[in-house]
Design a protein around this motif. Sequence first.
Motif, PDB file in Angstrom:
ATOM      1  N   VAL A   9       0.869  -1.179   0.000  1.00  0.00           N
ATOM      2  CA  VAL A   9       0.000   0.000   0.000  1.00  0.00           C
ATOM      3  C   VAL A   9       0.904   1.227   0.000  1.00  0.00           C
ATOM      4  O   VAL A   9       1.768   1.367   0.873  1.00  0.00           O
ATOM      5  CB  VAL A   9      -0.933   0.039   1.228  1.00  0.00           C
ATOM      6  N   ILE A  11       0.733   5.406  -0.317  1.00  0.00           N
ATOM      7  CA  ILE A  11      -0.113   6.602  -0.321  1.00  0.00           C
ATOM      8  C   ILE A  11       0.778   7.829  -0.361  1.00  0.00           C
ATOM      9  O   ILE A  11       1.787   7.895   0.354  1.00  0.00           O
ATOM     10  CB  ILE A  11      -1.007   6.651   0.933  1.00  0.00           C
ATOM     11  N   TYR A  29      -3.852   8.998   7.419  1.00  0.00           N
ATOM     12  CA  TYR A  29      -4.767   8.238   6.573  1.00  0.00           C
ATOM     13  C   TYR A  29      -5.384   7.076   7.349  1.00  0.00           C
ATOM     14  O   TYR A  29      -5.251   5.900   6.984  1.00  0.00           O
ATOM     15  CB  TYR A  29      -4.033   7.741   5.321  1.00  0.00           C
ATOM     16  N   VAL A  32      -7.296   3.868   6.028  1.00  0.00           N
ATOM     17  CA  VAL A  32      -6.589   2.652   5.619  1.00  0.00           C
ATOM     18  C   VAL A  32      -6.389   1.736   6.812  1.00  0.00           C
ATOM     19  O   VAL A  32      -6.589   0.510   6.719  1.00  0.00           O
ATOM     20  CB  VAL A  32      -5.236   3.014   4.978  1.00  0.00           C
ATOM     21  N   THR A  33      -6.021   2.315   7.942  1.00  0.00           N
ATOM     22  CA  THR A  33      -5.847   1.519   9.154  1.00  0.00           C
ATOM     23  C   THR A  33      -7.143   0.830   9.540  1.00  0.00           C
ATOM     24  O   THR A  33      -7.160  -0.357   9.899  1.00  0.00           O
ATOM     25  CB  THR A  33      -5.357   2.410  10.307  1.00  0.00           C
ATOM     26  N   LEU A  36      -7.872  -2.158   7.120  1.00  0.00           N
ATOM     27  CA  LEU A  36      -7.020  -3.318   7.367  1.00  0.00           C
ATOM     28  C   LEU A  36      -7.431  -4.040   8.643  1.00  0.00           C
ATOM     29  O   LEU A  36      -7.405  -5.275   8.708  1.00  0.00           O
ATOM     30  CB  LEU A  36      -5.558  -2.875   7.456  1.00  0.00           C
ATOM     31  N   ASP A  46       5.032  -0.467   8.572  1.00  0.00           N
ATOM     32  CA  ASP A  46       4.151   0.687   8.347  1.00  0.00           C
ATOM     33  C   ASP A  46       4.942   1.952   8.670  1.00  0.00           C
ATOM     34  O   ASP A  46       5.516   2.073   9.754  1.00  0.00           O
ATOM     35  CB  ASP A  46       2.915   0.584   9.236  1.00  0.00           C
ATOM     36  N   LEU A 184     -10.332  -1.389  -0.838  1.00  0.00           N
ATOM     37  CA  LEU A 184      -9.541  -0.381  -0.130  1.00  0.00           C
ATOM     38  C   LEU A 184      -9.358   0.861  -0.986  1.00  0.00           C
ATOM     39  O   LEU A 184      -9.469   1.994  -0.491  1.00  0.00           O
ATOM     40  CB  LEU A 184      -8.178  -0.970   0.252  1.00  0.00           C
ATOM     41  N   GLU A 185      -9.089   0.690  -2.260  1.00  0.00           N
ATOM     42  CA  GLU A 185      -8.925   1.834  -3.144  1.00  0.00           C
ATOM     43  C   GLU A 185     -10.205   2.657  -3.215  1.00  0.00           C
ATOM     44  O   GLU A 185     -10.171   3.890  -3.149  1.00  0.00           O
ATOM     45  CB  GLU A 185      -8.522   1.354  -4.541  1.00  0.00           C
ATOM     46  N   PHE A 188     -10.706   4.591   0.033  1.00  0.00           N
ATOM     47  CA  PHE A 188      -9.745   5.677   0.167  1.00  0.00           C
ATOM     48  C   PHE A 188     -10.147   6.859  -0.703  1.00  0.00           C
ATOM     49  O   PHE A 188     -10.096   8.018  -0.272  1.00  0.00           O
ATOM     50  CB  PHE A 188      -8.350   5.177  -0.219  1.00  0.00           C
ATOM     51  N   ILE A 204      -3.304   6.724  -4.161  1.00  0.00           N
ATOM     52  CA  ILE A 204      -3.028   5.449  -3.493  1.00  0.00           C
ATOM     53  C   ILE A 204      -2.660   4.421  -4.558  1.00  0.00           C
ATOM     54  O   ILE A 204      -3.303   4.328  -5.599  1.00  0.00           O
ATOM     55  CB  ILE A 204      -4.239   4.964  -2.655  1.00  0.00           C
ATOM     56  N   LEU A 206      -1.799   0.352  -4.936  1.00  0.00           N
ATOM     57  CA  LEU A 206      -1.796  -0.977  -4.324  1.00  0.00           C
ATOM     58  C   LEU A 206      -1.134  -1.944  -5.290  1.00  0.00           C
ATOM     59  O   LEU A 206      -1.525  -2.046  -6.459  1.00  0.00           O
ATOM     60  CB  LEU A 206      -3.226  -1.420  -3.999  1.00  0.00           C
TER      61      LEU A 206
END
Length: 347
Positions: A9, A11, A29, A32-33, A36, A46, A184-185, A188, A204, A206
Amino acid sequence: MDSRSMYDVQINSRYNDVYEKNDLPTGNYEVVTDFLTEEGIAVSADCAFSLYLPNCEDFHDRVKHEFPVVAISLSDYNAIREMLGYEAITLEENEFTTQWHTTATTDEQEEFIRSHAVVDTDVGRLTLSEQASYQEAMGETLYNSYTRVVYVFPDSVCQNLLSVNRNRYIQTSKELSYSDAAALENRFIKVYPELSENGVGYSIRLSTLQINEAKGMNFILKTAMIYGAVVLMVICLTILSLQQLLDAGQYRYRFAVLRKLGVEEQDIKGLVMKQLGVWFGLPVVVSIIVSAIVVAYFLQSVSVEISAYIGIGALITQLSITISILILLLVCYFLSTWILFRRSITE
């Protein structure tokens, strides 16, 4: 993909359209956390970090290809290096070093280092470290727009500089599935659009999506270009072959005269081979010369990018496959035309 998708990932933000310092991006961000965590996706590494302007007054410099070089703190830089398996570096107080994009040439680095041995910042002057530069592959979003170098400053210096970009790199314990990456995309983008109301641009990347899209586009591009080359080659060779076979009636009389004059059949076969060799060989030789000039110019203009992203070996392999296909077509057409031509003049 080894250079573009180094992180599962990735960003990054851009301040190109931001004109008020209060609108510059902050935060880590968290969306995202949250994603996940909800999906139970473990994270092995990270790093959320900022990129800083050495001088606050450079914030309004927006001339294309003249954007200021930004800086990253030593701790964040080492965290990224550790994430990628590189050794950490050290800096003395009031020292800095540089990190370069993989496409930057040695001459470009040396010229920049000569003119930037000392950097004045908002908190004082820094001098170049003995190890002046590093060029390990660390992704494309580590650098400011239109630049291929980033300063590495001590943490104490960066704490007092203006943060203009906010990035985050994540490595997951296992590869993201395509569905998770797409979800996820989408989440975001809803929170961080490509261009927000205050002018901040968010992006972003991926690795799962990038690799799949790149493979698909690469396959389509290769197939279309090879198909186009084969079609054009078939058209040209068909014209050459038909031109010779349609005139076979005239040549039958000429070769019959040669036989009456006592020319051996083996010599006639040689004459046929030479004639077809000229008709097929001349266009092929001209095309090879023109192609060699075009390819040489192309390789020279993008040699650094090829070396950094593709590799000369991989490129030569791809070209060899295409050239082999075209040579096979040429040989098939030449042999078939030679056989048919011989039968025509014999009858």
